[in-house]
Design a protein around this motif. Structure first.
Motif, PDB file in Angstrom:
ATOM      1  N   VAL A 294       0.870  -1.179   0.000  1.00  0.00           N
ATOM      2  CA  VAL A 294       0.000   0.000   0.000  1.00  0.00           C
ATOM      3  C   VAL A 294       0.902   1.222   0.000  1.00  0.00           C
ATOM      4  O   VAL A 294       1.886   1.267   0.730  1.00  0.00           O
ATOM      5  CB  VAL A 294      -0.917   0.005   1.242  1.00  0.00           C
ATOM      6  CG1 VAL A 294      -1.641   1.336   1.381  1.00  0.00           C
ATOM      7  CG2 VAL A 294      -1.915  -1.134   1.164  1.00  0.00           C
ATOM      8  N   LEU A 295       0.550   2.192  -0.832  1.00  0.00           N
ATOM      9  CA  LEU A 295       1.375   3.397  -0.941  1.00  0.00           C
ATOM     10  C   LEU A 295       1.216   4.282   0.288  1.00  0.00           C
ATOM     11  O   LEU A 295       0.114   4.610   0.710  1.00  0.00           O
ATOM     12  CB  LEU A 295       0.988   4.196  -2.191  1.00  0.00           C
ATOM     13  CG  LEU A 295       1.690   5.562  -2.337  1.00  0.00           C
ATOM     14  CD1 LEU A 295       3.177   5.392  -2.602  1.00  0.00           C
ATOM     15  CD2 LEU A 295       1.037   6.399  -3.430  1.00  0.00           C
ATOM     16  N   HIS A 296       2.361   4.657   0.850  1.00  0.00           N
ATOM     17  CA  HIS A 296       2.401   5.658   1.907  1.00  0.00           C
ATOM     18  C   HIS A 296       3.313   6.783   1.431  1.00  0.00           C
ATOM     19  O   HIS A 296       4.347   6.529   0.801  1.00  0.00           O
ATOM     20  CB  HIS A 296       2.965   5.079   3.202  1.00  0.00           C
ATOM     21  CG  HIS A 296       2.127   3.980   3.794  1.00  0.00           C
ATOM     22  ND1 HIS A 296       0.928   4.204   4.424  1.00  0.00           N
ATOM     23  CD2 HIS A 296       2.330   2.636   3.840  1.00  0.00           C
ATOM     24  CE1 HIS A 296       0.428   3.039   4.844  1.00  0.00           C
ATOM     25  NE2 HIS A 296       1.260   2.074   4.493  1.00  0.00           N
ATOM     26  N   ILE A 297       2.919   8.007   1.693  1.00  0.00           N
ATOM     27  CA  ILE A 297       3.760   9.152   1.354  1.00  0.00           C
ATOM     28  C   ILE A 297       4.097   9.869   2.652  1.00  0.00           C
ATOM     29  O   ILE A 297       3.233  10.417   3.334  1.00  0.00           O
ATOM     30  CB  ILE A 297       3.047  10.100   0.363  1.00  0.00           C
ATOM     31  CG1 ILE A 297       2.701   9.335  -0.917  1.00  0.00           C
ATOM     32  CG2 ILE A 297       3.939  11.310   0.049  1.00  0.00           C
ATOM     33  CD1 ILE A 297       1.860  10.138  -1.914  1.00  0.00           C
TER      34      ILE A 297
ATOM     35  N   LEU B 236       4.293  12.300   9.302  1.00  0.00           N
ATOM     36  CA  LEU B 236       2.967  11.815   8.938  1.00  0.00           C
ATOM     37  C   LEU B 236       2.972  11.200   7.556  1.00  0.00           C
ATOM     38  O   LEU B 236       3.927  11.356   6.789  1.00  0.00           O
ATOM     39  CB  LEU B 236       1.937  12.952   9.002  1.00  0.00           C
ATOM     40  CG  LEU B 236       2.029  14.099   7.991  1.00  0.00           C
ATOM     41  CD1 LEU B 236       1.290  13.748   6.699  1.00  0.00           C
ATOM     42  CD2 LEU B 236       1.429  15.346   8.573  1.00  0.00           C
ATOM     43  N   CYS B 237       1.885  10.514   7.275  1.00  0.00           N
ATOM     44  CA  CYS B 237       1.646  10.002   5.938  1.00  0.00           C
ATOM     45  C   CYS B 237       0.492  10.809   5.364  1.00  0.00           C
ATOM     46  O   CYS B 237      -0.587  10.870   5.960  1.00  0.00           O
ATOM     47  CB  CYS B 237       1.283   8.522   6.005  1.00  0.00           C
ATOM     48  SG  CYS B 237       0.669   7.881   4.437  1.00  0.00           S
ATOM     49  N   THR B 238       0.727  11.440   4.225  1.00  0.00           N
ATOM     50  CA  THR B 238      -0.299  12.336   3.673  1.00  0.00           C
ATOM     51  C   THR B 238      -1.458  11.567   3.033  1.00  0.00           C
ATOM     52  O   THR B 238      -2.504  12.139   2.761  1.00  0.00           O
ATOM     53  CB  THR B 238       0.307  13.294   2.631  1.00  0.00           C
ATOM     54  OG1 THR B 238       0.951  12.516   1.613  1.00  0.00           O
ATOM     55  CG2 THR B 238       1.306  14.230   3.264  1.00  0.00           C
ATOM     56  N   VAL B 239      -1.262  10.277   2.806  1.00  0.00           N
ATOM     57  CA  VAL B 239      -2.319   9.486   2.169  1.00  0.00           C
ATOM     58  C   VAL B 239      -3.406   9.114   3.186  1.00  0.00           C
ATOM     59  O   VAL B 239      -4.594   9.129   2.872  1.00  0.00           O
ATOM     60  CB  VAL B 239      -1.729   8.202   1.537  1.00  0.00           C
ATOM     61  CG1 VAL B 239      -2.830   7.340   0.926  1.00  0.00           C
ATOM     62  CG2 VAL B 239      -0.674   8.547   0.511  1.00  0.00           C
ATOM     63  N   HIS B 240      -2.984   8.798   4.390  1.00  0.00           N
ATOM     64  CA  HIS B 240      -3.908   8.244   5.381  1.00  0.00           C
ATOM     65  C   HIS B 240      -4.143   9.200   6.548  1.00  0.00           C
ATOM     66  O   HIS B 240      -3.200   9.562   7.260  1.00  0.00           O
ATOM     67  CB  HIS B 240      -3.372   6.907   5.895  1.00  0.00           C
ATOM     68  CG  HIS B 240      -3.203   5.884   4.813  1.00  0.00           C
ATOM     69  ND1 HIS B 240      -1.966   5.489   4.356  1.00  0.00           N
ATOM     70  CD2 HIS B 240      -4.126   5.227   4.074  1.00  0.00           C
ATOM     71  CE1 HIS B 240      -2.139   4.590   3.371  1.00  0.00           C
ATOM     72  NE2 HIS B 240      -3.435   4.418   3.186  1.00  0.00           N
ATOM     73  N   VAL B 241      -5.419   9.544   6.729  1.00  0.00           N
ATOM     74  CA  VAL B 241      -5.791  10.465   7.803  1.00  0.00           C
ATOM     75  C   VAL B 241      -5.393   9.874   9.158  1.00  0.00           C
ATOM     76  O   VAL B 241      -5.613   8.695   9.418  1.00  0.00           O
ATOM     77  CB  VAL B 241      -7.312  10.738   7.770  1.00  0.00           C
ATOM     78  CG1 VAL B 241      -7.732  11.650   8.920  1.00  0.00           C
ATOM     79  CG2 VAL B 241      -7.703  11.349   6.435  1.00  0.00           C
TER      80      VAL B 241
HETATM   81 CU   LIG Z   1      -0.014   5.857   4.806  1.00  0.00          CU
END
Ligand SMILES: [Cu+2]
Length: 148
Positions: free
Chosen positions: A85-88, A134-139
Motif C-alpha cells: 500500500v502506498l504511503h507518502i 505523517l503520511c499524507t495518504v492516510h488520515v
Molecule cells: Cu499511509
C-alpha cells in the motif's frame, strides 16, 4: 455477670497479644524494597501501544503499527511497509483530520518519501528532540520520532 465480662476481656486481650506477636514475626524478615520496574512511558505523547519502537517502524494498510520510535542522535528511522500500500511520508502531523505540514526546527526534511511495499529510511535525525512525521495518504497516520 462481672466475672463473665472479665473473662471475655482476658480472652480478647490474649488474642490481641498473640496477633501482634504473629504480626511482628511476619513483618520482620520482609523489608520489601521496590527496586525493579523502571517505567519508560515518558516518551511520546500519543503512544498508545505502550513502548516505542527502536529505530524501525512498521506500517500496515493505513497506519504506523508503532506510533512512536526512539533513535539515537545522528541515526535514521527505517520505515517498513508490511503491505503493498502506498504511503507518502513527510514532516508534520494530522490534527483533527487536517495534515499540518510543519518542519520543526532541527528536524530533517522528509521530502514526500513514497513507500509501497519494502522499506525506506528517513533522516538522519541530528538534533535531539521530538519530531512529528505523517503520511499524507492516510488520515491520522502520525508518527513521533524521539531523538536522544
Ligand atoms: Cu499511509
Amino acid at each position: 455477670m462481672n466475672g463473665k465480662r472479665l473473662k471475655v476481656i482476658v480472652v480478647f486481650l490474649t488474642i490481641l497479644a498473640l496477633g501482634s506477636i504473629l504480626l511482628a514475626a511476619c513483618s520482620r524478615p520482609g523489608t520489601i524494597t521496590n527496586t525493579g520496574t523502571t517505567p519508560t512511558a515518558s516518551s511520546g505523547g500519543g503512544g498508545t501501544t505502550g513502548g516505542c519502537a527502536n529505530g524501525t517502524v512498521h506500517m500496515d494498510a493505513s497506519n504506523f503499527v508503532q506510533k512512536c520510535v526512539n533513535v539515537k542522535k545522528g541515526s535514521k528511522v527505517t520505515l517498513v511497509d508490511d503491505v503493498q500500500v502506498l504511503h507518502i511520508i513527510t514532516n508534520g502531523q494530522w490534527v483533527n483530520g487536517n495534515p499540518q505540514l510543519t518542519v520543526e526546527p532541527g528536524a530533517p526534511t522528509i521530502p514526500n518519501v513514497n513507500i509501497s511495499g519494502g522499506s525506506a529510511d528517513i533522516g538522519p535525525f541530528n538534533t535531539a528532540g521530538k519530531f512529528n512525521v505523517l503520511c499524507t495518504v492516510h488520515v491520522n497516520m502520525n508518527l513521533v520520532v524521539n531523538v536522544m
